[in-house]
Write a protein that holds these residues in place. Structure first.
Motif, PDB file in Angstrom:
ATOM      1  N   LEU A 308      47.494 103.092  43.840  1.00 18.15           N
ATOM      2  CA  LEU A 308      48.929 102.817  44.000  1.00 18.15           C
ATOM      3  C   LEU A 308      49.631 104.116  44.381  1.00 18.15           C
ATOM      4  O   LEU A 308      50.345 104.721  43.584  1.00 18.15           O
ATOM      5  N   PRO A 309      49.443 104.569  45.605  1.00 22.28           N
ATOM      6  CA  PRO A 309      49.970 105.887  45.980  1.00 22.28           C
ATOM      7  C   PRO A 309      51.479 106.007  45.903  1.00 22.28           C
ATOM      8  O   PRO A 309      52.008 107.113  45.794  1.00 22.28           O
ATOM      9  N   ASP A 310      52.196 104.885  45.975  1.00 25.07           N
ATOM     10  CA  ASP A 310      53.662 104.945  45.928  1.00 25.07           C
ATOM     11  C   ASP A 310      54.230 104.792  44.521  1.00 25.07           C
ATOM     12  O   ASP A 310      55.454 104.817  44.342  1.00 25.07           O
ATOM     13  N   LEU A 311      53.367 104.624  43.533  1.00 19.55           N
ATOM     14  CA  LEU A 311      53.842 104.419  42.175  1.00 19.55           C
ATOM     15  C   LEU A 311      54.311 105.750  41.585  1.00 19.55           C
ATOM     16  O   LEU A 311      53.588 106.745  41.661  1.00 19.55           O
ATOM     17  N   PRO A 312      55.516 105.792  40.999  1.00 16.12           N
ATOM     18  CA  PRO A 312      55.988 107.049  40.398  1.00 16.12           C
ATOM     19  C   PRO A 312      55.300 107.308  39.060  1.00 16.12           C
ATOM     20  O   PRO A 312      55.539 106.611  38.079  1.00 16.12           O
ATOM     21  N   VAL A 313      54.426 108.300  39.044  1.00 16.69           N
ATOM     22  CA  VAL A 313      53.667 108.651  37.846  1.00 16.69           C
ATOM     23  C   VAL A 313      53.906 110.127  37.555  1.00 16.69           C
ATOM     24  O   VAL A 313      53.826 110.961  38.457  1.00 16.69           O
ATOM     25  N   ALA A 314      54.190 110.457  36.312  1.00 13.56           N
ATOM     26  CA  ALA A 314      54.439 111.834  35.910  1.00 13.56           C
ATOM     27  C   ALA A 314      53.743 112.093  34.593  1.00 13.56           C
ATOM     28  O   ALA A 314      53.440 111.166  33.844  1.00 13.56           O
ATOM     29  N   THR A 315      53.480 113.362  34.308  1.00 14.78           N
ATOM     30  CA  THR A 315      53.037 113.690  32.956  1.00 14.78           C
ATOM     31  C   THR A 315      54.231 113.560  32.027  1.00 14.78           C
ATOM     32  O   THR A 315      55.382 113.751  32.435  1.00 14.78           O
TER      33      THR A 315
END
Length: 647
Positions: A308-315
């Motif tokens: 899901l390259p467009d999914l906003p994922v952060a630490t």
């Protein structure tokens, strides 16, 4: 998940008061430790550090690496005969020290009797009384939380001898509030003011009390928000481009319907189950909600965005500090309607409280994690405690039915329930190697990393991790890293024990280690660059070099071919080699094995002594059960008749 950065090597050095080093030398601090200890004291107390230690030498216990014995020696040197075992300053400092040491094992509070015994072990006379006086002085906080599950304390009828107590006191004009007599009514009468619900008494510090109480309030608020207060989600999830399909009857579909109707949801499962909250977030974004994902480690970002390259994922740390994610809005909250926290078992109570506090009104929260692995490096047991509250009715929980695939998944799933059974591995996905002694264990480990695994799977040593129970010993992390460095990147270690090209781990904060490669050594310090491929854009790692000052290299940087399971949490490698010395099984537990065995994506080798350490470890669910108040605080939202929180 994790706390705000702490111990970051990029933090400027503090200004040390000019008279502080001389005071530490006069107190008997070894010459080689004065500089670091003075810097720590200045960082904690600022310009007044010298005055703090002159007035109370036992405050040295607040500094890293100081033991009670060392603090006692310094106090005797500075105070002479005034440094007594029962000095209130000593008792108060020991009390705080013991509670903070407990926090390093994950406890947010302590049983008063256990704390008093520990004080007695350090020679404090009458430790129960001393503890009570320390609490009265504010060194610690006494908590009495209602605990309906505790065995009720029987309330006996009063048995006051004639002429004593309130009845006798009335005859001579006493109002019953003076003297040592027992307050009470007539003999045989029951005390109407005794608590009807048993309480659990614990002792803690204000720091953890504030965090747990704030977290409890926030979670209860999420769980009790009415549907009208939340952005609406459709009954049927929209098709999210690139997302896993939410097929009817699947765990992902169950999670979607549960999240649609509730503000707080707990989700549990293994590595494969991570796709389910990711799919829910992707579908929620397709439905128009502001939704995002938080993970423990940048490697979690890599795995999440792989499909899901467009999914906003952060630490989680980056999200809270604003280095990653959407930042904060004008009200200081995260502009998100739905947050899914993966690796929730690795979130300490302070980070969880900060995250929940940052959510806007009407937001939804998914706490997703694996309850069978290692818990957070910081204090608290957030996932465990919220699961306990979910069972009692605070919020719904969804248990994934998606198994981890292949022989490694089968092995890890068995360990979770206390079973260690041989698995079929036709392509040598799982291999067990028996070593007769420490020398053979080191040799076989190096051989696996540099020859066997690369030959069988086409991956180099950079894609393999070695996991050890600890740093010390003939088969510990120090010994194995030395052997692996000699084989993979030999050199004299001319920059504080490191050479360009060395694989290292850089400590960013409690429980957070970032892999790196040594680039060079300069007068300013050790310069580190990214490990392996460049990180995904937007993760806070893209521009990633850091110079670690010389005085912090020893505490912030370690060689990274062999790491402890604690340092490996939240990450996965192509292959993992788990080394279990013969006596290790009696020091480890099921959670350690579950975490260690699950670090390899394609291959797992287990190098163990003839005693079979894994079998002993898998028999112990957890060697340390964390003491926390959060389950007691969350009970406030559950109705007395066993019902759930009001939604």
């Amino acid at each position: 998940p994790g706390g705000a950065p702490d111990g970051d090597a990029r933090v400027p050095a503090p200004v040390v008061p000019p008279d502080l080093p001389a005071l530490l030398e006069r107190a008997g601090v070894p010459a080689g430790a004065v500089t670091a200890l003075a810097a720590d004291a200045a960082r904690l107390w600022g310009p007044g550090a010298t005055g703090v230690l002159e007035a109370d030498p036992w405050q040295l216990l607040a500094l890293p690496g100081t033991t009670p014995d060392r603090a006692d020696e310094c106090a005797r040197t500075l105070l002479g005969a005034g440094a007594t075992p029962d000095d209130p300053r000593r008792v108060e400092a020991l009390c705080v020290h013991l509670l903070e040491r407990g926090a390093r094992f994950g406890h947010t509070a302590a049983d008063p009797a256990a704390l008093a015994r520990a004080l007695g072990g350090y020679g404090v006379p009458r430790p129960e009384e001393a503890l009570a006086e320390a609490i009265e002085a504010g060194a610690a906080v006494l908590f009495e939380d209602p605990d309906p599950d505790a065995a009720p304390t029987p309330v006996p009828p009063t048995a006051v001898p004639p002429g004593e107590g309130s009845a006798g006191a009335a005859d001579d004009g006493n109002d019953g509030n003076d003297g040592d007599h027992t307050m009470g009514g007539e003999p045989g009468e029951r005390d109407d003011f005794a608590p009807s619900v048993p309480v659990r008494t614990l002792v803690g510090t204000e720091r953890w009390a504030v965090a747990e109480e704030s977290l409890a309030d926030g979670l209860i608020g999420l769980a009790t928000t009415t549907p009208a207060g939340r952005p609406e989600l459709p009954t049927e999830p929209p098709d999210a481009s690139g997302g896993a399909p939410l097929r009817p009857g699947s765990s992902a579909a169950e999670l979607w319907s549960t999240v649609r109707d509730h503000g707080l949801v707990v989700h549990t499962g293994g590595e494969a189950a991570r796709a389910e909250p990711l799919a829910v977030v992707a579908a929620a974004r397709a439905a128009g909600l502001r939704a995002g994902v938080a993970v423990h480690h940048p490697d979690g970002v890599r795995r999440a965005v792989a499909g899901l390259p467009d999914l906003p994922v952060a630490t989680c740390a980056g999200l809270l500090t604003g280095r990653e994610g959407p930042g904060r809005d004008e009200e200081g909250t995260l502009p998100l309607d739905l947050v899914a926290v993966l690796d929730a078992e690795l979130m300490d109570v302070e980070a969880a409280a900060a995250l929940v506090e940052a959510l806007p009104g009407g937001a939804r929260l998914i706490l997703s994690g694996d309850p069978y692995g290692l818990e957070s490096a910081g204090a608290g047991a957030v996932l465990r405690d919220v699961l306990t509250a979910a069972v009692r009715g605070l919020c719904p929980s969804v248990v994934s039915r998606t198994p981890d695939p292949g022989p490694i998944g089968e092995l890890v799933s068995g360990v979770a329930v206390g079973e260690l059974v041989p698995v079929e591995a036709p392509d040598r996905e799982v291999v067990v190697v028996t070593a007769r002694d420490a020398g053979e264990a080191v040799h076989r480990t190096v051989q696996l990393v540099t020859e066997s695994i690369p030959r069988a799977f086409g991956t180099g040593p950079a894609s393999t991790v070695v996991i050890v129970p600890g740093e010390e010993g003939p088969v510990g992390g120090l010994a194995l890293n030395a052997a692996l460095k000699a084989a993979v990147n030999p050199g004299p270690g001319r920059f504080g024990g490191f050479d360009p090209g060395d694989r290292v781990e850089y400590r960013e904060g409690p429980g957070r280690y970032r892999p790196a490669t040594v680039l060079e050594g300069t007068p300013q310090g050790l310069r580190l660059g990214p490990a392996g491929d460049p990180p995904p854009p937007g993760t806070g790692d893209a521009d990633h070099t850091v110079t670690v000052p010389p005085e912090r290299v020893a505490t912030s940087v370690r060689h990274g071919w062999a790491v402890t399971a604690r340092r490996a949490v939240g990450r996965r490698w192509s292959a993992a080699v788990v080394v279990l010395p013969g006596d290790a099984g009696h020091r480890l537990d099921r959670g350690w094995l579950h975490t260690a065995f699950g670090r390899g994506e394609r291959h797992l080798s287990v190098v163990q002594g003839s005693a079979g350490g894994a079998a002993a470890a898998v028999a112990v669910p957890r060697r340390v059960e964390r003491v926390t108040r959060l389950p007691l605080l969350l009970r406030r939202a559950v109705t007395a008749d066993g019902g759930g929180a009001t939604a």
